[in-house]
Design an enzyme around this catalytic site. Structure first.
Site, PDB file in Angstrom:
ATOM      1  N   GLY A  37       0.733  -1.184  -0.156  1.00  0.00           N
ATOM      2  CA  GLY A  37      -0.104  -0.065  -0.137  1.00  0.00           C
ATOM      3  C   GLY A  37       0.804   1.506  -0.014  1.00  0.00           C
ATOM      4  CG  ASP A  42      -5.758  -4.317  -0.953  1.00  0.00           C
ATOM      5  OD1 ASP A  42      -5.154  -3.816  -0.171  1.00  0.00           O
ATOM      6  OD2 ASP A  42      -6.127  -5.607  -0.783  1.00  0.00           O
ATOM      7  CD  GLU A  70       1.652   1.100   6.822  1.00  0.00           C
ATOM      8  OE1 GLU A  70       0.907   1.396   5.709  1.00  0.00           O
ATOM      9  OE2 GLU A  70       1.951   0.228   7.661  1.00  0.00           O
ATOM     10  CG  ASP A  71      -1.296   1.633   3.088  1.00  0.00           C
ATOM     11  OD1 ASP A  71      -0.970   1.538   4.474  1.00  0.00           O
ATOM     12  OD2 ASP A  71      -1.815   0.913   2.541  1.00  0.00           O
ATOM     13  CG  ASP A  93      -7.698   0.790  10.509  1.00  0.00           C
ATOM     14  OD1 ASP A  93      -8.511   1.689  10.701  1.00  0.00           O
ATOM     15  OD2 ASP A  93      -8.091  -0.744  10.429  1.00  0.00           O
ATOM     16  NE  ARG A 138      -2.490  -3.828  -3.605  1.00  0.00           N
ATOM     17  CZ  ARG A 138      -2.447  -4.035  -2.247  1.00  0.00           C
ATOM     18  NH1 ARG A 138      -2.299  -2.617  -1.691  1.00  0.00           N
ATOM     19  NH2 ARG A 138      -2.498  -4.959  -1.664  1.00  0.00           N
TER      20      ARG A 138
HETATM   21  P1  IMP Z   1      -3.530  -1.414  11.366  1.00  0.00           P
HETATM   22  O1  IMP Z   1      -2.585  -2.235  12.018  1.00  0.00           O
HETATM   23  O2  IMP Z   1      -5.102  -1.850  11.846  1.00  0.00           O
HETATM   24  O3  IMP Z   1      -3.331  -0.090  11.633  1.00  0.00           O
HETATM   25  O4  IMP Z   1      -3.781  -1.750   9.834  1.00  0.00           O
HETATM   26  C1  IMP Z   1      -2.898  -1.064   9.029  1.00  0.00           C
HETATM   27  C2  IMP Z   1      -3.020  -1.696   7.426  1.00  0.00           C
HETATM   28  O5  IMP Z   1      -4.298  -2.167   7.413  1.00  0.00           O
HETATM   29  C3  IMP Z   1      -2.734  -0.695   6.498  1.00  0.00           C
HETATM   30  O6  IMP Z   1      -1.461  -0.664   6.155  1.00  0.00           O
HETATM   31  C4  IMP Z   1      -3.452  -1.197   5.261  1.00  0.00           C
HETATM   32  O7  IMP Z   1      -2.682  -2.266   4.601  1.00  0.00           O
HETATM   33  C5  IMP Z   1      -4.767  -1.961   6.201  1.00  0.00           C
HETATM   34  N1  IMP Z   1      -5.974  -1.186   6.026  1.00  0.00           N
HETATM   35  C6  IMP Z   1      -6.487  -0.298   7.157  1.00  0.00           C
HETATM   36  N2  IMP Z   1      -7.443   0.393   6.676  1.00  0.00           N
HETATM   37  C7  IMP Z   1      -7.809   0.244   5.655  1.00  0.00           C
HETATM   38  C8  IMP Z   1      -8.368   0.790   4.635  1.00  0.00           C
HETATM   39  O8  IMP Z   1      -9.364   1.554   4.912  1.00  0.00           O
HETATM   40  N3  IMP Z   1      -8.309   0.333   3.172  1.00  0.00           N
HETATM   41  C9  IMP Z   1      -7.413  -0.680   2.784  1.00  0.00           C
HETATM   42  N4  IMP Z   1      -6.489  -0.892   3.608  1.00  0.00           N
HETATM   43  C10 IMP Z   1      -6.741  -0.748   5.135  1.00  0.00           C
HETATM   44 MG    MG Z   2      -0.026  -0.847   4.708  1.00  0.00          MG
END
Ligand code: IMP
Ligand code: MG
Length: 174
Positions: free
Chosen positions: A42, A157, A97-98, A101, A163
């Site tokens: 991402g 994605d 990072e993209d 979350d 993407r």
């Molecule tokens: P975290 O560990 O929950 O912060 O997740 C982070 C990863 O989850 C990101 O780098 C994305 O790859 C994926 N992710 C979280 N939210 C989204 C979203 O809204 N769309 C797509 N991918 C997401």
């Molecule tokens: Mg990511």
């Protein structure tokens, strides 16, 4: 399930913001070299655009961790799928990072990278969903704070699709 994509951030808005972050990084790292670590897949679109706008010397490396499958919920499981090619010792690292979350992936990753002897490790994310945070992570550079919506495009994605969209869109399930 059929899905529809609604525009949240246009290509122009994203371009403008990336230029601002690039300018900020160039100021903050004046006289130093930045080592950008991209979290695949991402973060790749964002890192390429950002790196082009930074005026101090930049080197890049990539790593891949698994956090999501074909679903839109975090599994909480972080696994290194591809590690970095180069050591981080004494480097000024910016993790690209993209999206942040829950923060689970990043919290694990930042601890791991910090233990490798970098001079400093900062975090830069295109998107941040603060409402979803479960684990506290300090974000140094944020493109946009967005509401709790599942988004795609600009590297992000849904089940490996979308993407390549040049904008950020919200996924709406019919
Ligand atoms: P975290 O560990 O929950 O912060 O997740 C982070 C990863 O989850 C990101 O780098 C994305 O790859 C994926 N992710 C979280 N939210 C989204 C979203 O809204 N769309 C797509 N991918 C997401
Ligand atoms: Mg990511």
């Amino acid at each position: 399930m059929a899905e529809r994509i609604e525009v949240l951030l246009t290509e122009e808005e994203i371009d403008r913001r990336i230029q601002e972050i690039g300018d900020q990084i160039s100021r903050d790292y004046a006289g130093r070299q930045v080592h950008m670590v991209c979290v695949l897949k991402g973060g790749s679109f964002f890192m390429c655009e950002l790196a082009k706008r930074v005026t101090v010397p930049v080197s890049i490396d990539f790593m891949s961790v698994s956090s999501y499958g074909g679903d839109t919920k975090s599994s909480g499981v972080v696994r290194i799928v591809k590690d970095l090619d180069e050591p981080l010792k004494d480097r000024h690292v910016i993790v690209i990072e993209d999206i942040v979350d829950s923060g689970r992936t990043l919290s694990y990753l930042l601890d791991m990278l910090r233990s490798r002897g970098a001079a400093d490790v900062r975090l830069c994310t295109l998107l941040d969903k603060p409402d979803r945070r479960v684990v506290d992570v300090k974000v140094d550079y944020t493109g946009f704070e967005i509401p709790d919506e599942f988004v795609v495009g600009y590297g992000l994605d849904y089940d490996q699709k979308y993407r390549n969209l040049p904008y950020i869109g919200m996924v709406k399930f019919e």
